[in-house]
Design an enzyme around this catalytic site. Structure first.
Site, PDB file in Angstrom:
ATOM      1  N   TYR A 199      -4.947 -34.511 -13.978  1.00 54.58           N
ATOM      2  CA  TYR A 199      -6.216 -33.937 -14.710  1.00 54.58           C
ATOM      3  C   TYR A 199      -6.305 -32.524 -14.269  1.00 54.58           C
ATOM      4  O   TYR A 199      -6.723 -31.580 -14.848  1.00 54.58           O
ATOM      5  CB  TYR A 199      -7.336 -34.903 -14.298  1.00 54.58           C
ATOM      6  CG  TYR A 199      -8.879 -34.419 -14.567  1.00 54.58           C
ATOM      7  CD1 TYR A 199      -9.123 -34.126 -16.112  1.00 54.58           C
ATOM      8  CD2 TYR A 199      -9.722 -33.956 -13.694  1.00 54.58           C
ATOM      9  CE1 TYR A 199     -10.553 -33.460 -16.519  1.00 54.58           C
ATOM     10  CE2 TYR A 199     -10.965 -33.454 -14.265  1.00 54.58           C
ATOM     11  CZ  TYR A 199     -11.263 -33.341 -15.340  1.00 54.58           C
ATOM     12  OH  TYR A 199     -12.465 -32.700 -15.650  1.00 54.58           O
ATOM     13  N   LYS A 203      -6.854 -29.052 -16.204  1.00 59.67           N
ATOM     14  CA  LYS A 203      -7.819 -28.053 -16.405  1.00 59.67           C
ATOM     15  C   LYS A 203      -7.548 -26.550 -15.987  1.00 59.67           C
ATOM     16  O   LYS A 203      -8.211 -25.657 -16.514  1.00 59.67           O
ATOM     17  CB  LYS A 203      -9.073 -28.658 -15.472  1.00 59.67           C
ATOM     18  CG  LYS A 203      -9.669 -29.905 -15.941  1.00 59.67           C
ATOM     19  CD  LYS A 203     -10.110 -30.010 -17.475  1.00 59.67           C
ATOM     20  CE  LYS A 203     -11.498 -29.416 -17.644  1.00 59.67           C
ATOM     21  NZ  LYS A 203     -12.234 -29.350 -18.977  1.00 59.67           N
TER      22      LYS A 203
HETATM   23  N1  LIG Z   1     -18.127 -35.500 -15.660  1.00 60.91           N
HETATM   24  C1  LIG Z   1     -18.017 -34.291 -14.898  1.00 60.91           C
HETATM   25  O1  LIG Z   1     -18.472 -34.921 -13.626  1.00 60.91           O
HETATM   26  C2  LIG Z   1     -17.479 -33.200 -15.116  1.00 60.91           C
HETATM   27  C3  LIG Z   1     -17.345 -32.074 -14.299  1.00 60.91           C
HETATM   28  C4  LIG Z   1     -16.781 -31.046 -14.300  1.00 60.91           C
HETATM   29  C5  LIG Z   1     -16.314 -30.807 -15.603  1.00 60.91           C
HETATM   30  N2  LIG Z   1     -16.218 -31.561 -16.426  1.00 60.91           N
HETATM   31  C6  LIG Z   1     -15.607 -31.265 -18.061  1.00 60.91           C
HETATM   32  O2  LIG Z   1     -16.512 -31.305 -18.807  1.00 60.91           O
HETATM   33  C7  LIG Z   1     -16.264 -31.768 -20.149  1.00 60.91           C
HETATM   34  C8  LIG Z   1     -16.800 -32.955 -20.616  1.00 60.91           C
HETATM   35  O3  LIG Z   1     -17.110 -34.074 -19.843  1.00 60.91           O
HETATM   36  P1  LIG Z   1     -17.648 -35.234 -19.877  1.00 60.91           P
HETATM   37  O4  LIG Z   1     -17.816 -35.823 -18.560  1.00 60.91           O
HETATM   38  O5  LIG Z   1     -18.681 -35.163 -20.834  1.00 60.91           O
HETATM   39  O6  LIG Z   1     -16.533 -36.445 -20.555  1.00 60.91           O
HETATM   40  P2  LIG Z   1     -16.837 -37.185 -21.729  1.00 60.91           P
HETATM   41  O7  LIG Z   1     -15.258 -38.232 -21.795  1.00 60.91           O
HETATM   42  O8  LIG Z   1     -17.918 -37.991 -21.667  1.00 60.91           O
HETATM   43  O9  LIG Z   1     -16.773 -36.355 -22.884  1.00 60.91           O
HETATM   44  C9  LIG Z   1     -15.574 -35.907 -23.568  1.00 60.91           C
HETATM   45  C10 LIG Z   1     -15.690 -36.021 -24.925  1.00 60.91           C
HETATM   46  O10 LIG Z   1     -14.377 -35.285 -25.455  1.00 60.91           O
HETATM   47  C11 LIG Z   1     -13.989 -36.185 -26.398  1.00 60.91           C
HETATM   48  N3  LIG Z   1     -12.685 -35.839 -26.688  1.00 60.91           N
HETATM   49  C12 LIG Z   1     -11.555 -36.451 -25.880  1.00 60.91           C
HETATM   50  N4  LIG Z   1     -10.298 -36.115 -26.503  1.00 60.91           N
HETATM   51  C13 LIG Z   1     -10.708 -35.588 -27.508  1.00 60.91           C
HETATM   52  C14 LIG Z   1      -9.789 -34.946 -28.797  1.00 60.91           C
HETATM   53  N5  LIG Z   1      -8.348 -34.940 -28.652  1.00 60.91           N
HETATM   54  N6  LIG Z   1     -10.266 -34.534 -29.733  1.00 60.91           N
HETATM   55  C15 LIG Z   1     -11.910 -34.448 -29.675  1.00 60.91           C
HETATM   56  N7  LIG Z   1     -12.659 -34.712 -28.902  1.00 60.91           N
HETATM   57  C16 LIG Z   1     -11.849 -35.571 -27.832  1.00 60.91           C
HETATM   58  C17 LIG Z   1     -14.435 -37.562 -26.116  1.00 60.91           C
HETATM   59  O11 LIG Z   1     -14.615 -38.276 -27.486  1.00 60.91           O
HETATM   60  C18 LIG Z   1     -15.735 -37.193 -25.454  1.00 60.91           C
HETATM   61  O12 LIG Z   1     -16.808 -37.386 -26.598  1.00 60.91           O
HETATM   62  C19 LIG Z   1     -14.699 -32.065 -19.968  1.00 60.91           C
HETATM   63  O13 LIG Z   1     -13.856 -31.020 -20.308  1.00 60.91           O
HETATM   64  C20 LIG Z   1     -14.558 -32.186 -18.307  1.00 60.91           C
HETATM   65  O14 LIG Z   1     -13.288 -31.754 -17.799  1.00 60.91           O
HETATM   66  C21 LIG Z   1     -16.889 -33.047 -16.351  1.00 60.91           C
HETATM   67  C1  LIG Z   2     -14.136 -44.414  -1.915  1.00 58.65           C
HETATM   68  C2  LIG Z   2     -14.437 -44.747  -3.283  1.00 58.65           C
HETATM   69  C3  LIG Z   2     -14.805 -46.054  -3.827  1.00 58.65           C
HETATM   70  C4  LIG Z   2     -15.570 -43.554  -3.932  1.00 58.65           C
HETATM   71  C5  LIG Z   2     -14.984 -43.234  -5.174  1.00 58.65           C
HETATM   72  C6  LIG Z   2     -15.596 -42.142  -5.748  1.00 58.65           C
HETATM   73  C7  LIG Z   2     -14.873 -41.284  -6.728  1.00 58.65           C
HETATM   74  C8  LIG Z   2     -14.746 -42.249  -7.992  1.00 58.65           C
HETATM   75  C9  LIG Z   2     -15.801 -40.010  -7.131  1.00 58.65           C
HETATM   76  C10 LIG Z   2     -15.677 -38.959  -5.886  1.00 58.65           C
HETATM   77  C11 LIG Z   2     -15.834 -37.836  -6.580  1.00 58.65           C
HETATM   78  C12 LIG Z   2     -15.835 -37.789  -7.931  1.00 58.65           C
HETATM   79  C13 LIG Z   2     -15.333 -36.716  -8.893  1.00 58.65           C
HETATM   80  C14 LIG Z   2     -16.129 -35.421  -8.425  1.00 58.65           C
HETATM   81  O1  LIG Z   2     -17.483 -35.468  -8.671  1.00 58.65           O
HETATM   82  C15 LIG Z   2     -15.878 -34.470  -9.515  1.00 58.65           C
HETATM   83  C16 LIG Z   2     -15.234 -34.632 -10.639  1.00 58.65           C
HETATM   84  C17 LIG Z   2     -14.768 -33.287 -11.457  1.00 58.65           C
HETATM   85  C18 LIG Z   2     -14.692 -33.835 -13.026  1.00 58.65           C
HETATM   86  O2  LIG Z   2     -14.149 -32.535 -13.796  1.00 58.65           O
HETATM   87  C19 LIG Z   2     -14.392 -34.872 -13.585  1.00 58.65           C
HETATM   88  C20 LIG Z   2     -15.059 -35.953 -12.539  1.00 58.65           C
HETATM   89  C21 LIG Z   2     -14.689 -35.857 -11.051  1.00 58.65           C
HETATM   90  C22 LIG Z   2     -13.161 -35.989 -10.941  1.00 58.65           C
HETATM   91  C23 LIG Z   2     -15.409 -37.016 -10.532  1.00 58.65           C
HETATM   92  C24 LIG Z   2     -14.528 -38.354 -10.721  1.00 58.65           C
HETATM   93  C25 LIG Z   2     -15.229 -39.578  -9.639  1.00 58.65           C
HETATM   94  C26 LIG Z   2     -14.942 -39.102  -8.117  1.00 58.65           C
HETATM   95  C27 LIG Z   2     -13.617 -39.139  -7.970  1.00 58.65           C
END
Ligand SMILES: NC(=O)c1ccc[n+]([C@@H]2O[C@H](COP(=O)([O-])OP(=O)(O)OC[C@H]3O[C@@H](n4cnc5c(N)ncnc54)[C@H](O)[C@@H]3O)[C@@H](O)[C@H]2O)c1
Ligand SMILES: CC(C)CCC[C@@H](C)[C@H]1CC[C@H]2[C@@H]3[C@H](O)C=C4C[C@@H](O)CC[C@]4(C)[C@H]3CC[C@]12C
EC number: 1.1.1.-
Length: 409
Positions: A199, A203
């Site tokens: 992942y 990214k």
């Molecule tokens: N959730 C977090 O903490 C977090 C933190 C940093 C960055 N991000 C980034 O933010 C973005 C959104 O993340 P999220 O948490 O909302 O995830 P999410 O899974 O809720 O949303 C992602 C969306 O992308 C769509 N998608 C996946 N594959 C696809 C494809 N092949 N074609 C078209 N659409 C597709 C999914 O259907 C979904 O609606 C991602 O790029 C993720 O890397 C998320």
């Molecule tokens: C000891 C375990 C039971 C605790 C597990 C917690 C774990 C599931 C959490 C901790 C940190 C979290 C990630 C972090 O907040 C940032 C990101 C970046 C984003 O791009 C995607 C989601 C992610 C990876 C979170 C996922 C859940 C994590 C790993």
């Protein structure tokens, strides 16, 4: 102002695998809570001329970006929402003055992306596969996150779209494979961004593609302007992992057991502020291309610095859960052993079922490594201030968890 890049640029190495804002405070929420204004209530006095495309617009963050655009972007004429899975909530948006076009499509399919991008002025590319639990293969993660982003860039170039905002991640920087802390760093803080997990690798590669595409000539001869936003761990209405922790706590009789030392700080940012930052950056990129093009910005707000578990308790506590222990109840070596056991079980069970628990060596390392951000780059470059205070963010998230509880009964 000189260009900023440097330290935490995130152009890291993958060591394995494939690699004056108009504020209108939202009043009601997501998922039927009615926490937002009706769509299209942006100031109609301003010319509505722009077409925006949001990829991944039905995801956790994407939905907030979509609603925020409808509410805060007065120049919007048409909003295209492109996603693999379209949500039923899109129907309610179609009654407002902004034309809302839902497009079911796959970012890995170049022709589908090009058709959606054609005629759009701005693309906000949030679609991605967020998987640190081993649910999907590394190849699929790469295909969606890297090839999908390449398709978006090429579609912009081929069809003449000039502005591209990419949702990157803090993980482009770290935590790295050495588990080195990143303590309240900014976009220029030196840090060894070396990844192994599919992942963060995907990214980092996708972000690099987006930044390198800045300045490419699009159809018509004008330059493409790109930038990347790097949220830390996003929380708020619709956050699936928060929901999972809540249900786990309920199953354990209202208790969660501390697994991570309270001293490990983990960066978190409210989803409404991340969405607001996307809206602002997309708007300002059109006016400040020379300054903002090719730049990266961490997403930040005033959420407190805490450990992952203590932060979650800010919401789960008021919903009746208790975090047991002032120190981790299990020693780190035992957690690591259990995490490794989970990997083995996942592999053994794969032919029968998908076993993807929250605990694995990668998530354990993430949760156990300090990674927090302290920066004002977005304020300096495009006037970003969080739209939601910490208190509002907290209240909204608690209300949402309570609604989840209500709907589960
Ligand atoms: N959730 C977090 O903490 C977090 C933190 C940093 C960055 N991000 C980034 O933010 C973005 C959104 O993340 P999220 O948490 O909302 O995830 P999410 O899974 O809720 O949303 C992602 C969306 O992308 C769509 N998608 C996946 N594959 C696809 C494809 N092949 N074609 C078209 N659409 C597709 C999914 O259907 C979904 O609606 C991602 O790029 C993720 O890397 C998320
Ligand atoms: C000891 C375990 C039971 C605790 C597990 C917690 C774990 C599931 C959490 C901790 C940190 C979290 C990630 C972090 O907040 C940032 C990101 C970046 C984003 O791009 C995607 C989601 C992610 C990876 C979170 C996922 C859940 C994590 C790993």
């Amino acid at each position: 102002m000189g260009r900023e890049g440097g330290g935490a640029s995130g152009r890291g190495r993958c060591v394995a695998g494939p690699g004056a804002c108009r504020r209108r405070p939202p009043v009601a929420g997501l998922g039927g809570l009615g926490l937002w204004l009706q769509p299209g209530m942006a100031d109609s006095a301003q010319a509505q001329k722009l077409v925006y495309l949001v990829t991944g617009g039905c995801g956790f963050l994407g939905e907030h970006v979509v609603r925020m655009l409808l509410q805060q972007e007065p120049q919007l004429r048409e909003l295209r929402i492109f996603d693999l899975h379209l949500g039923p909530w899109l129907e309610e948006l179609k009654t407002g003055p902004v034309q809302v076009t839902a497009i079911q499509g796959d970012v890995t399919q170049a022709h589908e992306v090009a058709a959606a991008v054609a005629g759009a002025h701005v693309v906000i590319h949030t679609a991605g596969l967020v998987d640190v639990f081993g649910k999907t293969s590394p190849e699929t993660i790469h295909e969606v996150n890297v090839q999908g982003t390449r398709n978006v860039i090429e579609a912009c170039v081929q069809t003449g779209t000039r502005f591209l905002v990419y949702t990157s991640s803090m993980e482009v920087v770290g935590p790295n494979i050495k588990g080195q802390p990143f303590y309240r760093g900014n976009e220029n803080t030196p840090y060894e961004a070396v990844h192994r997990h599919p992942y963060p690798c995907s990214k980092a590669l996708a972000e690099q593609l987006v930044l390198e595409a800045n300045g490419r000539k699009v159809l018509g001869g004008l330059p493409l302007v790109t930038c990347a936003l790097r949220p830390t761990g996003i929380y708020g209405e619709g956050h699936q992992i928060m929901r999972d922790f809540y249900h786990q706590g309920l199953r354990l009789g209202g208790r969660l057991f501390r697994a991570i030392p309270a001293s490990v700080e983990h960066g978190r940012v409210y989803v409404g502020n991340v969405a607001w930052m996307h809206v602002l950056v997309a708007r300002e990129l059109q006016h400040r291309a020379a300054l903002m093009g090719g730049q990266v910005y961490f997403c930040y707000d005033n959420s407190p610095y805490k450990s992952y578990e203590d932060f979650n308790m800010e919401f789960l506590g008021p919903c009746g859960l208790r975090l047991v222990g002032t120190r981790p109840l299990l020693p780190y070596w035992l957690l690591l052993f259990l995490a490794a056991l989970n990997v083995l079980l996942q592999w053994l069970l794969r032919p029968l079922l998908l076993y993807a628990p929250l605990l694995n060596p990668y998530t354990l390392a993430m949760a156990n490594t300090t990674f927090t951000v302290s920066t004002d780059k977005a304020r300096r470059h495009f006037g970003y201030e969080p739209l939601f205070s910490w208190e509002e963010s907290r209240t909204r998230t608690i209300r949402w968890v309570q609604a989840v509880e209500g709907s589960a009964q």
